[in-house]
Design a protein around this motif. Structure first.
Motif, PDB file in Angstrom:
ATOM      1  N   HIS A 129       5.187 -25.345  -0.366  1.00  0.00           N
ATOM      2  CA  HIS A 129       4.653 -24.096  -0.929  1.00  0.00           C
ATOM      3  C   HIS A 129       5.447 -23.544  -2.102  1.00  0.00           C
TER       4      HIS A 129
ATOM      5  N   HIS B 118      -3.318 -21.802   8.083  1.00  0.00           N
ATOM      6  CA  HIS B 118      -2.570 -21.611   6.843  1.00  0.00           C
ATOM      7  C   HIS B 118      -1.297 -22.449   6.836  1.00  0.00           C
TER       8      HIS B 118
ATOM      9  N   ASP C 279      -0.438 -26.846   0.532  1.00  0.00           N
ATOM     10  CA  ASP C 279      -0.054 -26.555  -0.858  1.00  0.00           C
ATOM     11  C   ASP C 279       0.487 -27.821  -1.515  1.00  0.00           C
TER      12      ASP C 279
ATOM     13  N   LYS D 187      -0.801 -26.036  -6.331  1.00  0.00           N
ATOM     14  CA  LYS D 187       0.276 -25.049  -6.423  1.00  0.00           C
ATOM     15  C   LYS D 187       1.200 -25.432  -7.568  1.00  0.00           C
TER      16      LYS D 187
HETATM   17 CA    CA Z   1      -1.405 -21.843   0.114  1.00  0.00          CA
END
Ligand code: CA
Ligand code: G3P
Length: 252
Positions: free
Chosen positions: A57, A15, A44, A119
């Motif tokens: 992010h 992640h 992201d 994102k």
């Molecule tokens: Ca993400």
């Protein structure tokens, strides 16, 4: 019943890279993830004011850089001058916010599978996809596989589907929907991501029974990871690329 032909053939997606060990969404985070044995990473992608793509992010710069304000209100040149490493550790001082192209090229160099999360800052959902997808399509070798595009934004996903009909898509949702297969079909998605904070046994059984490919975020406890993987999850997203392999990882 296991998914017949999953998009992600890995139990773990790192992640934001190895975000427990390096500043998230940086080239260092990808390199460390690969070094720890990750086969897939998630990043992201966000649009700057001047229409460039960076990997970060938050909507705002404060948490992961020494900048201030919204990413969407700054140009790439300014964002590239920021320090995206010191907030995490002095060891990473001077780390830049990477461009999306740098990250894609880095993932390819490292032989990683890539989850590209679109994102958007709410409002530029379509523009984010329109910038990211053609670039990704150009950079990613045809037939390589090991790629999917995800988002919480169905507007971004619909734009991605229009721009690249064949790319696998993943829909991110806080809660497991009542009818996972219908929801994925509605948006032409192959994968569903849900959050463990909102996943009780009822919702887990619902996902398992649906037969869809699903992954659960964010799992940093190896026992929980193994439970989910044994109960229908195709993958888990973790900040620890070595969550399922290390013997020394402390129980969180
Ligand atoms: Ca993400
Ligand atoms: O795919 C789901 C996952 O990436 C969502 O977590 O917080 O990184 O957007 P977050």
């Amino acid at each position: 019943m296991p998914v017949a032909n999953p998009v992600v053939r890995s139990a773990l997606i790192a992640h934001r890279g190895a975000s427990a060990y390096a500043p998230e969404n940086t080239l260092a985070a990808l390199e460390i993830a690969a070094g720890l044995g990750a086969r897939w990473v998630e990043v992201d992608v966000k649009l700057t004011r001047d229409g460039q793509l960076v990997v970060i992010h938050d909507d705002m710069l404060e948490r992961t850089t020494n900048g201030r304000g919204a990413v969407a209100l700054h140009d790439l040149a300014l964002i590239r001058q920021l320090d995206a490493g010191s907030w995490f550790s002095p060891t990473f001082a001077g780390t830049q916010v990477p461009t999306f192209q740098e990250v894609v090229e880095c993932a390819l160099r490292l032989g990683l599978g890539l989850q590209v999360e679109l994102k958007p800052t709410i409002g530029d959902d379509v523009e984010t996809a329109e910038a990211a997808i053609p670039l990704l399509r150009r950079l990613w070798p045809q037939g390589r596989g090991q790629l999917f595009v995800s988002s919480f934004s169905v507007r971004s996903l619909c734009a991605a589907r229009r721009l690249w009909p064949e790319v696998p898509l993943g829909l991110a949702s806080l809660l497991a929907p009542a009818d996972p297969a219908s929801l994925l079909a509605e948006y032409g998605c192959q994968v569903l991501h849900v959050f463990d904070d909102m996943l009780d046994e009822h919702h887990l059984r619902r996902l398992q029974a649906s037969g869809v490919e699903f992954a659960v975020a964010i799992i940093n406890n190896p026992d929980r990871a193994r439970y989910l993987l044994a109960n229908g999850a195709q993958s888990i997203l973790s900040d620890y690329p070595d969550l399922l392999t290390t013997t020394s990882l402390r129980k969180l």
